[in-house]
Write a protein that holds these residues in place. Structure first.
Motif, PDB file in Angstrom:
ATOM      1  N   PHE A  25      86.950 -15.967 -10.792  1.00  0.00           N
ATOM      2  CA  PHE A  25      88.341 -16.229 -10.444  1.00  0.00           C
ATOM      3  C   PHE A  25      89.269 -15.811 -11.583  1.00  0.00           C
ATOM      4  O   PHE A  25      88.937 -15.980 -12.761  1.00  0.00           O
ATOM      5  N   GLU A  26      90.434 -15.282 -11.192  1.00  0.00           N
ATOM      6  CA  GLU A  26      91.431 -14.893 -12.196  1.00  0.00           C
ATOM      7  C   GLU A  26      92.648 -15.803 -12.115  1.00  0.00           C
ATOM      8  O   GLU A  26      93.145 -16.112 -11.028  1.00  0.00           O
ATOM      9  N   PHE A  27      93.128 -16.235 -13.279  1.00  0.00           N
ATOM     10  CA  PHE A  27      94.327 -17.063 -13.392  1.00  0.00           C
ATOM     11  C   PHE A  27      95.323 -16.372 -14.319  1.00  0.00           C
ATOM     12  O   PHE A  27      94.955 -15.484 -15.080  1.00  0.00           O
ATOM     13  N   PHE A  28      96.578 -16.808 -14.272  1.00  0.00           N
ATOM     14  CA  PHE A  28      97.536 -16.375 -15.293  1.00  0.00           C
ATOM     15  C   PHE A  28      97.967 -17.599 -16.095  1.00  0.00           C
ATOM     16  O   PHE A  28      97.939 -18.728 -15.584  1.00  0.00           O
ATOM     17  N   PRO A  29      98.324 -17.418 -17.368  1.00  0.00           N
ATOM     18  CA  PRO A  29      98.651 -18.575 -18.215  1.00  0.00           C
ATOM     19  C   PRO A  29      99.958 -19.226 -17.787  1.00  0.00           C
ATOM     20  O   PRO A  29     100.951 -18.539 -17.558  1.00  0.00           O
ATOM     21  N   PRO A  30      99.977 -20.549 -17.664  1.00  0.00           N
ATOM     22  CA  PRO A  30     101.200 -21.234 -17.230  1.00  0.00           C
ATOM     23  C   PRO A  30     102.243 -21.283 -18.342  1.00  0.00           C
ATOM     24  O   PRO A  30     101.909 -21.240 -19.527  1.00  0.00           O
ATOM     25  N   LYS A  31     103.523 -21.376 -17.936  1.00  0.00           N
ATOM     26  CA  LYS A  31     104.571 -21.424 -18.952  1.00  0.00           C
ATOM     27  C   LYS A  31     105.509 -22.626 -18.828  1.00  0.00           C
ATOM     28  O   LYS A  31     106.459 -22.756 -19.595  1.00  0.00           O
ATOM     29  N   THR A  32     105.258 -23.506 -17.861  1.00  0.00           N
ATOM     30  CA  THR A  32     106.031 -24.736 -17.743  1.00  0.00           C
ATOM     31  C   THR A  32     105.064 -25.890 -17.515  1.00  0.00           C
ATOM     32  O   THR A  32     103.891 -25.684 -17.190  1.00  0.00           O
ATOM     33  N   ASP A  33     105.566 -27.104 -17.667  1.00  0.00           N
ATOM     34  CA  ASP A  33     104.724 -28.280 -17.421  1.00  0.00           C
ATOM     35  C   ASP A  33     104.229 -28.309 -15.984  1.00  0.00           C
ATOM     36  O   ASP A  33     103.060 -28.619 -15.715  1.00  0.00           O
ATOM     37  N   GLU A  34     105.117 -27.962 -15.054  1.00  0.00           N
ATOM     38  CA  GLU A  34     104.729 -27.949 -13.640  1.00  0.00           C
ATOM     39  C   GLU A  34     103.658 -26.890 -13.383  1.00  0.00           C
ATOM     40  O   GLU A  34     102.666 -27.135 -12.678  1.00  0.00           O
ATOM     41  N   ALA A  35     103.853 -25.717 -13.990  1.00  0.00           N
ATOM     42  CA  ALA A  35     102.876 -24.638 -13.817  1.00  0.00           C
ATOM     43  C   ALA A  35     101.545 -24.994 -14.470  1.00  0.00           C
ATOM     44  O   ALA A  35     100.476 -24.619 -13.979  1.00  0.00           O
ATOM     45  N   THR A  36     101.606 -25.726 -15.577  1.00  0.00           N
ATOM     46  CA  THR A  36     100.374 -26.154 -16.248  1.00  0.00           C
ATOM     47  C   THR A  36      99.577 -27.099 -15.355  1.00  0.00           C
ATOM     48  O   THR A  36      98.348 -26.989 -15.234  1.00  0.00           O
ATOM     49  N   ALA A  37     100.292 -28.016 -14.711  1.00  0.00           N
ATOM     50  CA  ALA A  37      99.617 -28.941 -13.785  1.00  0.00           C
ATOM     51  C   ALA A  37      98.976 -28.169 -12.636  1.00  0.00           C
ATOM     52  O   ALA A  37      97.842 -28.472 -12.222  1.00  0.00           O
ATOM     53  N   GLN A  38      99.685 -27.156 -12.132  1.00  0.00           N
ATOM     54  CA  GLN A  38      99.147 -26.337 -11.039  1.00  0.00           C
ATOM     55  C   GLN A  38      97.935 -25.544 -11.502  1.00  0.00           C
ATOM     56  O   GLN A  38      96.946 -25.403 -10.777  1.00  0.00           O
ATOM     57  N   PHE A  39      97.982 -25.009 -12.722  1.00  0.00           N
ATOM     58  CA  PHE A  39      96.869 -24.249 -13.298  1.00  0.00           C
ATOM     59  C   PHE A  39      95.596 -25.102 -13.318  1.00  0.00           C
ATOM     60  O   PHE A  39      94.532 -24.676 -12.851  1.00  0.00           O
ATOM     61  N   TRP A  40      95.709 -26.320 -13.839  1.00  0.00           N
ATOM     62  CA  TRP A  40      94.524 -27.175 -13.951  1.00  0.00           C
ATOM     63  C   TRP A  40      94.059 -27.692 -12.602  1.00  0.00           C
ATOM     64  O   TRP A  40      92.855 -27.841 -12.366  1.00  0.00           O
ATOM     65  N   ALA A  41      94.997 -27.935 -11.687  1.00  0.00           N
ATOM     66  CA  ALA A  41      94.607 -28.357 -10.342  1.00  0.00           C
ATOM     67  C   ALA A  41      93.810 -27.250  -9.659  1.00  0.00           C
ATOM     68  O   ALA A  41      92.803 -27.503  -8.974  1.00  0.00           O
ATOM     69  N   THR A  42      94.245 -25.996  -9.853  1.00  0.00           N
ATOM     70  CA  THR A  42      93.538 -24.857  -9.270  1.00  0.00           C
ATOM     71  C   THR A  42      92.150 -24.719  -9.873  1.00  0.00           C
ATOM     72  O   THR A  42      91.148 -24.543  -9.158  1.00  0.00           O
ATOM     73  N   PHE A  43      92.082 -24.801 -11.197  1.00  0.00           N
ATOM     74  CA  PHE A  43      90.780 -24.686 -11.854  1.00  0.00           C
ATOM     75  C   PHE A  43      89.839 -25.803 -11.410  1.00  0.00           C
ATOM     76  O   PHE A  43      88.666 -25.564 -11.099  1.00  0.00           O
ATOM     77  N   ASP A  44      90.349 -27.033 -11.372  1.00  0.00           N
ATOM     78  CA  ASP A  44      89.504 -28.171 -10.987  1.00  0.00           C
ATOM     79  C   ASP A  44      88.978 -28.023  -9.559  1.00  0.00           C
ATOM     80  O   ASP A  44      87.859 -28.455  -9.256  1.00  0.00           O
ATOM     81  N   ALA A  45      89.792 -27.423  -8.682  1.00  0.00           N
ATOM     82  CA  ALA A  45      89.358 -27.250  -7.294  1.00  0.00           C
ATOM     83  C   ALA A  45      88.283 -26.178  -7.162  1.00  0.00           C
ATOM     84  O   ALA A  45      87.365 -26.297  -6.346  1.00  0.00           O
ATOM     85  N   LEU A  46      88.372 -25.124  -7.989  1.00  0.00           N
ATOM     86  CA  LEU A  46      87.456 -23.987  -7.860  1.00  0.00           C
ATOM     87  C   LEU A  46      86.221 -24.097  -8.751  1.00  0.00           C
ATOM     88  O   LEU A  46      85.185 -23.484  -8.455  1.00  0.00           O
ATOM     89  N   GLU A  47      86.296 -24.882  -9.803  1.00  0.00           N
ATOM     90  CA  GLU A  47      85.169 -24.982 -10.738  1.00  0.00           C
ATOM     91  C   GLU A  47      83.867 -25.418 -10.066  1.00  0.00           C
ATOM     92  O   GLU A  47      82.791 -24.881 -10.397  1.00  0.00           O
ATOM     93  N   PRO A  48      83.886 -26.373  -9.112  1.00  0.00           N
ATOM     94  CA  PRO A  48      82.618 -26.791  -8.491  1.00  0.00           C
ATOM     95  C   PRO A  48      81.893 -25.678  -7.729  1.00  0.00           C
ATOM     96  O   PRO A  48      80.732 -25.849  -7.350  1.00  0.00           O
ATOM     97  N   LEU A  49      82.563 -24.538  -7.491  1.00  0.00           N
ATOM     98  CA  LEU A  49      81.903 -23.410  -6.828  1.00  0.00           C
ATOM     99  C   LEU A  49      81.066 -22.602  -7.812  1.00  0.00           C
ATOM    100  O   LEU A  49      80.499 -21.570  -7.457  1.00  0.00           O
ATOM    101  N   ASP A  50      80.997 -23.074  -9.051  1.00  0.00           N
ATOM    102  CA  ASP A  50      80.128 -22.498 -10.074  1.00  0.00           C
ATOM    103  C   ASP A  50      80.400 -21.007 -10.302  1.00  0.00           C
ATOM    104  O   ASP A  50      79.499 -20.163 -10.155  1.00  0.00           O
TER     105      ASP A  50
END
Length: 308
Positions: A25-50
């Motif tokens: 999976f590819e992500f882009f680095p977040p630049k606001t607090d809201e975007a940071t929360a979205q970044f980690w929510a996305t990672f947490d959702a996809l990480e269990p797919l190993d």
């Protein structure tokens, strides 16, 4: 009532999948607090797919350098198999090497090495006088710096700056010969284009893995902008499929997931076993496609250190 199923009817697109699909999976680095929360929510959702790895983009000329370093460092702390993008545009070799060293010190062992977009007024590219001239030189420099795993870009359709399809193949071979481990393609929507590209690469002696880049599309207008930058073709039928769905986000997502999943399924039949998803920092579409391909959350694939 009885139904006679003739020999021309095929089973479900997603029946009898081999069950050995790998994803990244590819992500882009977040630049606001809201975007940071979205970044980690996305990672947490996809990480269990190993995923085999997760990558974080790097702005042209290093414009997101600190944010990229922060994101990859945090992912590395959590034990994620993280890859950092790195470009050589508008930077000297010393500057690029220093960034590579920073990534290594942060625990990053995988680099996605890219030339980077042109910074001229007309979008043209010119190498920094003291810099790496192109991605092949960057790959060679990185291999001397640290024993990185290195991924590079590939273009199933002709790159806008390339003289020909063969020139693209020749350039890819230079990058692989310089030490790259694999190639990740730009997104595409025509299976035959990818297969022809893969055949041409094999004919040129390229044996490295070529991983299809998959962009699940829910916003055709936005995708056309991306496509113009990399030479990808958006088929006309995609417009008609999304027509009238501006006020129906749920339906739009279903259509987007179906298109991307069918593309992946067709490639699976052709022997492809690894797909790289451009997530745009959203998990829903990529997760849906992975589910249709037979991936399920893996127990024990959890972050080693949660980041607030």
């Amino acid at each position: 009532m009885t139904y006679a199923f003739g020999p021309g009817l095929r089973p479900s697109l997603f029946a009898d999948l081999p069950g050995d699909t790998k994803v990244s999976f590819e992500f882009f680095p977040p630049k606001t607090d809201e975007a940071t929360a979205q970044f980690w929510a996305t990672f947490d959702a996809l990480e269990p797919l190993d995923p085999s790895f997760v990558s974080v983009t790097y702005g042209a000329g290093g414009t997101t350098r600190e944010r990229t370093l922060g994101a990859v460092s945090a992912l590395a702390k959590r034990g994620a198999p993280v890859a950092a993008h790195l470009t050589c545009v508008s930077a000297s070799r010393d500057e690029v090497d220093a960034v590579a060293d920073s990534f290594w010190e942060a625990g990053v062992r995988h680099i996605v090495a890219l030339r980077g977009d042109g910074q001229g007024v007309d979008g043209s590219y010119s190498a920094h006088p003291q810099g790496y001239a192109n991605a092949a030189e960057l790959v060679a420099g990185l291999t001397k710096r640290h024993p990185f795993e290195i991924s590079v870009a590939a273009y199933p359709e002709i790159h806008p700056e390339s003289a020909s399809a063969q020139a693209d193949i020749d350039n890819l071979k230079r990058k692989i010969d310089a030490g790259a481990t694999r190639a990740i393609t730009q997104f595409f929507f025509d299976v035959e284009r990818l297969l022809r590209f893969r055949d041409a690469a094999a004919a040129a002696g390229i044996t490295a893995e070529i991983v299809p880049g998959i962009l699940p599309v829910s916003n055709v207008k936005q995708t056309r902008k991306f496509a113009a930058q990399c030479g990808a073709t958006i088929p006309g039928w995609m417009d008609s499929l999304f027509e009238g769905l501006d006020s129906h986000p749920g339906t739009r997502q279903m259509v987007a997931a179906t298109i991307a999943a069918e593309l992946c399924q067709q490639l699976t039949v052709e022997g492809v076993r690894h797909f790289h998803f451009y997530t745009l920092n959203r998990s829903e579409l990529s997760y849906a496609v992975c589910h249709l391909l037979g991936l399920r959350p893996t127990e024990g694939v959890a972050s080693k250190e949660k980041v607030a």
